[in-house]
Design an enzyme around this catalytic site. Structure first.
Site, PDB file in Angstrom:
ATOM      1  CE  LYS A   6      -1.927   1.620   3.890  1.00  0.00           C
ATOM      2  NZ  LYS A   6      -1.814   3.139   4.121  1.00  0.00           N
ATOM      3  CG  ASN A   7       2.463   2.581   3.674  1.00  0.00           C
ATOM      4  OD1 ASN A   7       1.687   3.081   2.681  1.00  0.00           O
ATOM      5  ND2 ASN A   7       3.030   3.084   4.889  1.00  0.00           N
ATOM      6  NE  ARG A  26      -0.581  12.688   7.567  1.00  0.00           N
ATOM      7  CZ  ARG A  26       0.185  13.497   7.316  1.00  0.00           C
ATOM      8  NH1 ARG A  26      -0.866  14.811   7.972  1.00  0.00           N
ATOM      9  NH2 ARG A  26       0.684  13.630   6.976  1.00  0.00           N
ATOM     10  CB  CYS A  28      -4.880  11.197  11.774  1.00  0.00           C
ATOM     11  SG  CYS A  28      -3.598  10.947  11.935  1.00  0.00           S
ATOM     12  NE  ARG A  72       0.745  11.046  10.010  1.00  0.00           N
ATOM     13  CZ  ARG A  72      -0.055   9.367   9.786  1.00  0.00           C
ATOM     14  NH1 ARG A  72      -1.109   9.393  10.005  1.00  0.00           N
ATOM     15  NH2 ARG A  72       0.875   9.049   7.980  1.00  0.00           N
ATOM     16  N   PRO A  73       1.670  17.124  10.549  1.00  0.00           N
ATOM     17  CG  PRO A  73       3.800  18.909  11.474  1.00  0.00           C
ATOM     18  CD  PRO A  73       2.799  17.179  11.636  1.00  0.00           C
ATOM     19  CB  VAL A  74       1.835  18.559   5.105  1.00  0.00           C
ATOM     20  CG1 VAL A  74       1.145  17.248   5.117  1.00  0.00           C
ATOM     21  CG2 VAL A  74       0.856  19.492   5.246  1.00  0.00           C
ATOM     22  CG  ASP A  75       6.171  20.904   9.104  1.00  0.00           C
ATOM     23  OD1 ASP A  75       6.053  20.128   9.019  1.00  0.00           O
ATOM     24  OD2 ASP A  75       7.003  21.434   9.656  1.00  0.00           O
ATOM     25  CG  ASP A 114       3.623   1.510   9.207  1.00  0.00           C
ATOM     26  OD1 ASP A 114       3.046   2.386  10.541  1.00  0.00           O
ATOM     27  OD2 ASP A 114       3.105   2.282   7.735  1.00  0.00           O
ATOM     28  CB  VAL A 168       7.556   7.600  13.774  1.00  0.00           C
ATOM     29  CG1 VAL A 168       7.542   7.896  12.767  1.00  0.00           C
ATOM     30  CG2 VAL A 168       9.575   6.255  14.275  1.00  0.00           C
ATOM     31  NE  ARG A 226      -6.652   4.188   5.000  1.00  0.00           N
ATOM     32  CZ  ARG A 226      -6.174   5.455   6.447  1.00  0.00           C
ATOM     33  NH1 ARG A 226      -6.340   4.883   8.083  1.00  0.00           N
ATOM     34  NH2 ARG A 226      -4.867   4.819   6.152  1.00  0.00           N
TER      35      ARG A 226
END
Ligand code: UD1
Length: 420
Positions: free
Chosen positions: A22-23, A93, A117, A122-125, A307, A329, A399
């Site tokens: 998936k990832n 996300r 979440c 979980r930022p995206v900066d 994970d 993490v 998912r």
């Protein structure tokens, strides 16, 4: 809402095929936006997240032709709408991964800001700062990221302050079409990042250093179509290995790569499992033994994968001895432990560490899944518990795990889906 009902206490035993990752599949699907020609992606897993990414590409006007084995031919040349709406981004996300490719190929992108979440903010900066360093103009307005660039992005040296898988992938994709050279420092080394790089190279990108913490990309004017097979899912593989180990059982996994799971296999051996591997298979045998407690601390690859943390927490819940599991993490990724305690586990949380005192057995109970890997850990706990466990909210599991109940049934588990 569907649930999974599990009658625990059976030793798993059998053979399974591992699905596509998936990832790796999600960034690779996003990467097809970089090509003016159709790209065919094979070995995609049948999962909700994959369908969400296809839906996202479809609603932008991208052409999708799917065959019955879920190979997809994707043609980004028909794109009409450069936006990723909130309704889709909030459910997944990884939708943020369309930002870099859309901006690099079409010069603009309008992508909803992913919210928080269950496993942290979980930022995206880092994604945004990197794109700005490559010459993009970015403003965040009304919950949306509006990104644009005049002409092509410009190659840049980018030092990412945290190791981020998605950040590395977004910037790697964007850099393939930038003018000049981009150097990504402190890059994620995850096998899924390498798989993405290999797909981009098959599309004509010039990339070196993938799999190390410094990735060098020499931008090209144009990419082209290709056919690419997604790598096997190391987390799915690891989850079934832990499930077999926790039940004292045996499993042989096909179509998987032991090299990607080194630290996980070492921990399973530490827990008392006999692990043998071949070029594309892994076999684990517990020979009926109860696992021994194994302490661990999550870290970016090649460290212990976050994970796989929840699954090992479940293993430790029934192991001999006491273990500490430290999550570094993500914040807030030990929440499944409260549900496990309801099944008779003895887990105490101190900050970002779970102290787990193994019990001879757990008791089945109704439990609630809170995120994808936490749900998998509750299924593992259910497989070892006495009596019936009903795991609610299993849309989280769907998912990320293809046909989980069928696969576990193949191994002899008593598990069924209750349609809600
Ligand atoms: C990906 C995986 C997820 C896995 C995670 C870590 C996919 C679709 N998901 O998620 O399954 O658990 O890697 O291996 O591949 N961070 C920032 N700023 C940023 C980006 C990230 O501070 O701009 C932080 C995050 O909050 C987190 C850490 O960096 O604490 C790692 O996150 P990241 O590697 O980006 O995770 P994802 O790519 O979202």
């Amino acid at each position: 809402m569907d649930k999974l009902a599990i009658r625990g206490g059976k030793r798993l035993d059998g053979e399974l095929w591992v699905s596509g990752a998936k990832n790796a599949a999600l960034p690779i699907l996003a990467a097809t936006l970089l090509s003016p020609e159709p790209v065919t992606i094979r070995n995609l897993p049948h999962l909700h997240d994959i369908t969400t990414m296809m839906e996202l590409l479809g609603c932008m006007g991208v052409g999708l032709v799917v065959d019955e084995r879920l190979s997809i031919e994707i043609d980004a040349s028909t794109i009409k709408d450069f936006s990723a709406p909130y309704e889709l981004v909030k459910t997944m996300r990884a939708s943020i991964l369309v930002l870099g490719p859309m901006l690099a190929h079409f010069g603009k992108a309008h992508v909803s800001f992913p919210g928080g979440c269950a496993i942290g903010s979980r930022p995206v900066d880092i994604h945004l700062k990197g794109l700005e360093a490559m010459g993009a103009t970015i403003d965040v307005d009304g919950g949306y990221i509006n990104a644009s660039v005049d002409g092509r992005l410009k190659g840049a040296r980018i030092l990412m302050e945290t190791v981020t898988v998605g950040g590395t992938e977004n910037l790697l994709m964007a850099a393939t079409l930038a003018e000049g050279q981009t150097v990504l420092e402190n890059a994620a080394r995850e096998p899924e990042v390498v798989d993405l790089a290999l797909c981009l190279i098959a599309m004509g990108a010039k990339i070196s250093g993938h799999g190390t913490d410094t990735i060098v990309i020499d931008g090209v004017e144009k990419l082209h179509g290709c056919t690419y097979d997604v790598m096997p899912d190391r987390i799915e593989a690891g989850t079934y290995l832990v499930a077999a180990a926790a039940t004292g059982g045996r499993v042989r996994l096909r179509d998987c790569d032991a090299g990607d799971l080194e630290v996980v296999l070492t921990k399973l051996e530490e827990a008392g499992a006999t692990v043998t591997t071949g070029p594309d298979w892994i076999e684990l045998d517990m020979e009926g033994r109860r696992p021994k407690a194994v302490s661990l601390k999550t870290a970016p690859y090649p460290g212990f994968p976050t994970d796989m943390q929840a699954q090992f927490t479940a293993l430790n819940a029934v192991a001999e001895g006491t273990a500490t599991v430290t999550e570094t993490v993500f914040e807030n990724r030990l929440i499944q432990t409260h549900e496990m305690n309801r099944m008779g586990a003895n887990i105490v949380i101190e900050g970002n560490t779970a102290i787990i005192t193994g019990q001879e057995t757990l008791r089945g109970a109704p439990v609630m899944a809170s995120d994808l890997r936490a749900s998998a850990s509750l299924v593992i706990a259910g497989l070892v518990a006495q009596g019936e466990t009903v795991v609610d909210r299993i849309y989280h599991i769907d998912r990320g795990y293809e046909c989980i109940e069928e696969k576990l049934q193949t191994l002899g588990a008593d598990i069924r889906r209750l349609a809600g």
